[in-house]
Scaffold this active site. Structure first.
Site, mmCIF file in Angstrom:
data_model
loop_
_atom_site.group_PDB
_atom_site.id
_atom_site.type_symbol
_atom_site.label_atom_id
_atom_site.label_comp_id
_atom_site.label_asym_id
_atom_site.label_seq_id
_atom_site.Cartn_x
_atom_site.Cartn_y
_atom_site.Cartn_z
ATOM 1 N N LYS A 17 0.837 -1.210 0.000
ATOM 2 C CA LYS A 17 0.000 0.000 0.000
ATOM 3 C C LYS A 17 0.871 1.259 0.000
ATOM 4 C CE LYS A 17 -3.582 -2.559 0.359
ATOM 5 N NZ LYS A 17 -4.458 -2.728 -0.777
ATOM 6 N N ARG A 21 -5.427 -13.351 7.652
ATOM 7 C CA ARG A 21 -4.890 -13.261 6.285
ATOM 8 C C ARG A 21 -4.047 -14.468 5.925
ATOM 9 N NH1 ARG A 21 -5.657 -8.312 3.131
ATOM 10 N NH2 ARG A 21 -6.938 -7.030 4.454
#
Ligand code: OXD
Ligand code: MN
Length: 588
Positions: free
Chosen positions: A210, A374
């Protein structure tokens, strides 16, 4: 003479005082050694950084438990430090760069004492791609060092590429003491620098993702005439073997990964995976938009992933070809030593510990896996990985899908009238928040192009940049809005989603190829009911009507909210977008 890179590493070491500095080469052997350190010597709170899972179900896999306060992106602690606040825009937290650096320098002083500083040279994008970028990240935790090997292309070749120059993106990362008061993720776009301290969570710590590939890269894209977007890239093959490439933006934890490797419910169709999270979009010499996925792995949400929702991801996780696969903050079946999460196929195992390692059973009423649990796994293991994944030029995009999670109002799919109208549509998109970031879940917020948390500069300028890119494209992709999440009055989804979404993609491809008409409404073109392939599926007529209903009387609140959102950007908001807004309001 020392290179710029060597000097930078030395400087950071002088500040952070690690016991050791280790230059990574990205090899398999090295990854095994680093995992071993996480298995035996390194701890976060009560647990070793890695726990070896049963190698039968998910070969090469390990469980990682985060610090319990550190399980999602921390948007409120994320800053974009341009030299002036207006350039950062109301969509970013901002601090003057000198002040930010002073703060970070104090926090980083001695923060790696007793630890190893890993130096990770890596590429975002295939090394031979003209669009790829060289980067170096420093980190002091084995979990991040190994995750970077999965998510990016780590290797010493990058150092040769950089040579003596400063032409690379620098990422400094330390977990610090994990304390939220001393946690910051700061970006310095004009210096190609990210400085992140206090968090080991993927979105805050794997700085190629990101921080670089979206926040810094979006700024580079503005200056260099390209787009860095929060989009999947897929190739949809039809029964005649023709492949159409599509990019799709959806906010975090809204099904991008499932769509990226969908098993289509319609016979003869196949979806090829180019990327599941980030697309870099460049104008090709042919005037089309070309996309590469700068990443090399998936960092996807485990909760809800199953053979029903995403069989190709389960297959990817079981492949065990690339070392290692990491599960983060899932529950653990203590009988079998397998990871477990809500939504996984089969019965709930009887002996589970939750994501924090505490005994768990359903009567507790809590979730065993963290909702943002995750997996980190190599894209090369994915059975649907596109043969074009490593193509340095990328793939030509024919359609852009912009989506959100909306339980009401927004139709299943509609097509914008043109590029400019598409930018207005994408700019106004709202979505209900998810557990991927620290905030209240399920609250509606505007999330233009799913980029609200990731646009590294003022979003008014971002909309202008999209308009400019559109003008430079001889063959712009068509823009569509999608919403898989609409529900009836009782909270049941109106559309089955997952593999059935191929029906929507088929309609989109037929629109691209001008094969079918559509119904014009004030928000764009919606499908004529006869054109959506419904063979083999049973959707009640009233659901279908609701899915495509555009009752403009219901749009009052939405329009007000979009206007309020756009107004924040003041003079930076392009006139063209206000023109589209006005047209829309008048049609209403
Ligand atoms: C992600 C996110 O991890 O968007 O991809 O939060
Ligand atoms: Mn994402």
């Amino acid at each position: 003479m020392a290179t710029f890179l060597e000097k930078w590493v030395e400087e950071q070491a002088r500040l952070t005082k690690p016991d050791k500095i280790y230059w990574c080469d990205g090899s398999d052997e090295e990854a095994r050694k680093i995992v071993e350190i996480g298995l035996t010597r390194e701890r976060i709170e009560d647990y070793n950084v890695f726990h070896k899972l049963s190698q039968k179900t998910f070969p090469s896999s390990y469980l990682h438990r985060s610090h319990p306060t550190d399980v999602a992106r921390a948007e409120h602690l994320t800053y974009v430090c341009h030299s002036d606040k207006k350039t950062a825009g109301p969509n970013n937290n901002w601090m003057p760069p000198a002040q930010a650096k002073e703060k970070l320098t104090k926090l980083s002083d001695g923060c790696m004492r007793g630890r190893t500083m890993y130096v990770l040279p890596y590429m975002m994008g295939h090394p031979e791609s003209p669009y790829a970028k060289a980067c170096v990240q420093l980190t002091d935790v084995s979990y991040v060092a190994v995750s970077m090997r999965i998510m990016t292309r780590v290797g010493k070749g990058v150092i040769q590429k950089i040579k003596k120059t400063d032409n690379f993106v620098r990422g400094f990362h330390s977990v610090g003491d994990f304390h939220q008061d001393r946690r910051f993720i700061m970006h310095f776009p004009d210096e190609n620098l990210v400085w992140s301290i206090g968090s080991g969570y993927g979105g805050n710590a794997l700085l190629g993702k990101k921080c670089f590939s979206l926040r810094i890269a979006s700024w580079l894209g503005l200056k260099e005439n390209w787009l860095a977007e929060h989009m999947i890239i897929i190739g949809v093959e039809d029964p005649q073997g023709k492949i159409t490439y599509i990019a799709a933006a959806m906010p975090s934890a809204c099904g991008k990964t499932n769509l990226a490797m969908m098993e289509p419910a319609l016979p003869g169709y196949k979806v090829w995976t180019v990327g599941d999270d980030i697309a870099w979009l460049n104008i090709g010499p042919d005037g089309r938009l070309w996309a590469i996925n700068p990443e090399n792995g998936f960092f996807g949400v485990a909760s809800g992933t199953s053979m029903k929702t995403n069989p190709n991801m389960i297959r990817t996780l079981k492949a065990g070809k690339f070392y290692p696969t990491i599960f983060t903050n899932t529950a653990l079946n203590t009988d079998t030593n397998d990871p477990w999460w809500e939504g996984l196929d089969g019965e709930i195992p009887s002996n589970l510990v939750d994501w924090r390692g505490r005994e768990w059973n359903p009567s507790l009423g809590t979730k065993a896996a963290h909702p943002n649990s995750r997996f980190t796994v190599a894209i090369s293991q994915c059975p649907t990985v596109s043969p074009e994944f490593n193509n340095p030029d990328g793939v030509p995009i024919s359609a852009i899908l912009l989506g959100g999670r909306r339980t009401n109002l927004i139709p299943l799919v509609y097509e914008s009238f043109n590029w400019q109208h598409g930018v207005f549509t994408g700019g106004g998109i709202g979505s209900e928040t998810t557990a991927a970031a620290i905030h209240k879940v399920g609250v509606l917020r505007r999330d233009p192009m799913a980029m609200l948390p990731f646009c590294g500069y003022n979003m008014g300028d971002y909309f202008r940049h999209w308009l400019n890119i559109g003008k430079r494209l001889a063959h712009p992709p068509k823009i569509f809005a999608v919403n898989w999440f609409r529900t009836d009055g009782e909270g049941n989804f109106l559309w089955p989603g997952f593999g059935e979404n191929i029906r929507v993609l088929k309609w989109i491809i037929e629109r691209i190829n001008n094969k079918i008409g559509a119904k014009e409404t004030p928000i764009g073109f919606v499908p004529n009911p006869k054109d959506l392939e419904l063979d083999g599926i049973n959707i009640p007529q009233e659901n279908l009507e609701k899915l495509f209903e555009v009752n403009i009387e219901d749009w009052g609140e939405e329009i007000k909210d979009i206007q309020k959102f756009f107004e924040q950007f003041g003079k930076r908001m392009p006139e063209e977008i206000w023109k589209e807004f006005k047209n829309f309001k008048e049609l209403k």
